[in-house]
Design an enzyme around this catalytic site. Structure first.
Site, mmCIF file in Angstrom:
data_model
loop_
_atom_site.group_PDB
_atom_site.id
_atom_site.type_symbol
_atom_site.label_atom_id
_atom_site.label_comp_id
_atom_site.label_asym_id
_atom_site.label_seq_id
_atom_site.Cartn_x
_atom_site.Cartn_y
_atom_site.Cartn_z
ATOM 1 N N LYS A 112 0.830 -1.215 0.000
ATOM 2 C CA LYS A 112 0.000 0.000 0.000
ATOM 3 C C LYS A 112 0.860 1.259 0.000
ATOM 4 O O LYS A 112 0.533 2.240 -0.658
ATOM 5 C CB LYS A 112 -0.940 0.019 1.214
ATOM 6 C CG LYS A 112 -2.103 -0.933 1.060
ATOM 7 C CD LYS A 112 -3.136 -0.674 2.126
ATOM 8 C CE LYS A 112 -4.295 -1.653 1.986
ATOM 9 N NZ LYS A 112 -5.222 -1.587 3.110
ATOM 10 N N LYS A 197 -5.589 -10.016 -5.636
ATOM 11 C CA LYS A 197 -6.721 -10.366 -4.779
ATOM 12 C C LYS A 197 -7.974 -9.585 -5.204
ATOM 13 O O LYS A 197 -7.870 -8.438 -5.645
ATOM 14 C CB LYS A 197 -6.330 -9.981 -3.344
ATOM 15 C CG LYS A 197 -7.304 -10.379 -2.278
ATOM 16 C CD LYS A 197 -6.837 -9.893 -0.909
ATOM 17 C CE LYS A 197 -7.228 -8.451 -0.646
ATOM 18 N NZ LYS A 197 -7.206 -8.058 0.773
ATOM 19 N N LYS A 200 -11.534 -4.810 -1.958
ATOM 20 C CA LYS A 200 -12.595 -3.800 -1.976
ATOM 21 C C LYS A 200 -12.143 -2.463 -2.519
ATOM 22 O O LYS A 200 -12.925 -1.713 -3.047
ATOM 23 C CB LYS A 200 -13.039 -3.467 -0.545
ATOM 24 C CG LYS A 200 -13.632 -4.527 0.229
ATOM 25 C CD LYS A 200 -14.374 -3.884 1.376
ATOM 26 C CE LYS A 200 -14.106 -4.595 2.665
ATOM 27 N NZ LYS A 200 -12.907 -4.090 3.325
HETATM 28 P P1 AMP Z 1 -11.055 -6.690 4.446
HETATM 29 O O1 AMP Z 1 -11.803 -6.553 3.179
HETATM 30 O O2 AMP Z 1 -9.591 -6.473 4.221
HETATM 31 O O3 AMP Z 1 -11.619 -5.932 5.567
HETATM 32 O O4 AMP Z 1 -11.187 -8.226 4.841
HETATM 33 C C1 AMP Z 1 -12.209 -8.789 5.623
HETATM 34 C C2 AMP Z 1 -12.051 -10.298 5.618
HETATM 35 O O5 AMP Z 1 -12.263 -10.817 4.313
HETATM 36 C C3 AMP Z 1 -10.643 -10.743 6.020
HETATM 37 O O6 AMP Z 1 -10.740 -11.938 6.780
HETATM 38 C C4 AMP Z 1 -9.965 -11.015 4.718
HETATM 39 O O7 AMP Z 1 -8.929 -11.956 4.820
HETATM 40 C C5 AMP Z 1 -11.125 -11.562 3.891
HETATM 41 N N1 AMP Z 1 -10.917 -11.306 2.461
HETATM 42 C C6 AMP Z 1 -10.825 -10.093 1.857
HETATM 43 N N2 AMP Z 1 -10.627 -10.215 0.522
HETATM 44 C C7 AMP Z 1 -10.583 -11.554 0.282
HETATM 45 C C8 AMP Z 1 -10.418 -12.335 -0.907
HETATM 46 N N3 AMP Z 1 -10.259 -11.768 -2.098
HETATM 47 N N4 AMP Z 1 -10.436 -13.683 -0.775
HETATM 48 C C9 AMP Z 1 -10.597 -14.283 0.430
HETATM 49 N N5 AMP Z 1 -10.776 -13.596 1.578
HETATM 50 C C10 AMP Z 1 -10.770 -12.249 1.518
#
Ligand code: AMP
Ligand code: TRP
Length: 332
Positions: A112, A197, A200
């Site tokens: 990042k 990945k 979001k």
């Molecule tokens: P975040 O979007 O970073 O707040 O992630 C929230 C949860 O979703 C965390 O446990 C991440 O590891 C999981 N997560 C986010 N993006 C992915 C993805 N592309 N594949 C699998 N798990 C994800």
């Protein structure tokens, strides 16, 4: 009883990656088998450029979507991080246990920070110290298990190191947590770039399926997913990452396994058609429930209020103990 804690950042619309990698398991398994807390980690959303109104909106939406995904406030605790002061109280102590070097080694920080640098922007100090706050989220509750997608492994490892170090220096205070991951879809990749990945932050891109995407939109995104050269459907994550990602998504949605499914399809087109169908079916009940909950914002607010009260009670004694252990004079 096992204590489980996990969180989701309100930095963008929740994606299929969030759902398959984390949220679905929280609802189906974790909340029933453990004493579980699920947190909208809004303070973490301030570590990158942000719009205040948007963070507020996305926090409410994330809470609504967690409930729509099946988290049941009767059996687990759902709350917003900034409503419980214990997180930031403990984060500071952990910054005094962590080192500058170990923070700078975090892959997410490096990536990042590099991206921000390329854009000519500046890097917020909180982006560097973020893992200390995440460790505080986890350790404040005596957490045993942290169900997350693959990308969070390094942060949970660091949390373990900080817990062990704190306990060794200042006396046993924290349980040492471990990360748990789903068997398939622990890392759902971007449909347009299977080496990245499905995240979001790059919101609404054609390679990202959002939980609230309409069936038509889901279908379009799946049908346009990039596939690898070659025509046969084989499961080879290294050599054929695009098709492997599609097979993982299908397996996660239908309960099959990616290798087994690879033998079933003779063309990419047929595979994509079934995936579009399967994803739509998985999202349908979540979207229906989300719509109902949106009509009752007072209910969602009530859940968050009670959740924060419960969380505060759970975290307070352990964070107070950490303050005493590290050498701070108790008040009065
Ligand atoms: P975040 O979007 O970073 O707040 O992630 C929230 C949860 O979703 C965390 O446990 C991440 O590891 C999981 N997560 C986010 N993006 C992915 C993805 N592309 N594949 C699998 N798990 C994800
Ligand atoms: N860092 C996590 C992510 O980006 C979100 C998070 C913050 C989290 N605190 C947490 C996840 C505590 C699990 C436990 O996905």
């Amino acid at each position: 009883m096992t204590r489980v804690f996990s969180g989701v950042k309100p930095t963008g619309h929740l994606t299929l990656g969030n759902y398959l990698g984390a949220i679905r398991r929280w609802a189906a398994v974790d909340q029933h088998q453990a004493d579980a807390l699920f947190c909208i980690v809004d303070l973490h959303a301030l570590t990158v450029d942000h719009d205040p109104a948007r963070v507020r909106r996305l926090s409410r939406q994330a809470a609504t979507l967690l409930l729509a995904s099946g988290l049941d406030p009767e059996v687990c605790t759902v709350f917003v991080q900034s409503h419980v002061d214990e997180h930031t109280r403990l984060s500071y102590l952990l910054e005094c246990v962590a080192t500058d070097g170990e923070m700078r080694r975090m892959i997410q920080y490096k990536e990042k920070a590099r991206r921000e640098g390329e854009r000519g922007g500046s890097v917020r100090l909180s982006l560097l110290t973020y893992p200390a706050l995440m460790a505080a989220d986890i350790l404040a509750y005596g957490t045993d298990e942290v169900p997350v997608g693959d990308d969070q492994t390094q942060h949970v490892e660091l949390t373990r190191d900080l817990a062990v170090r704190f306990n060794q220096r200042y006396g046993h205070t924290f349980a040492v947590p471990r990360a748990t991951h789903p068997k398939v879809a622990a890392r759902v990749m971007n449909l347009q770039d299977p080496t990245a990945k499905m995240g979001k932050s790059d919101d609404a891109g054609p390679g990202i399926i959002c939980l609230l995407d309409e069936p038509d939109v889901v279908r379009k995104k799946v049908m346009r997913a990039v596939t690898d050269s070659g025509r046969d459907v084989v499961y080879d994550p290294e050599g054929r990452p695009g098709v492997a990602n599609l097979l993982e998504i299908l397996a996660a949605c239908t309960g099959g396994n990616p290798e087994g499914l690879s033998g079933v399809y003779e063309s990419y087109g047929a595979l994509k058609k079934d995936i579009a169908e399967a994803v739509t079916e998985v999202l349908r009940p979540v979207q229906e429930r989300h719509k109902e909950l949106c009509a009752d914002p007072a209910y969602v607010e009530g859940v968050l209020r009670e959740g924060a009260e419960r969380a505060r009670e759970m975290a307070r004694p352990r964070v107070d103990a950490a303050y005493r252990a590290i050498g701070l004079l108790p008040p009065e």
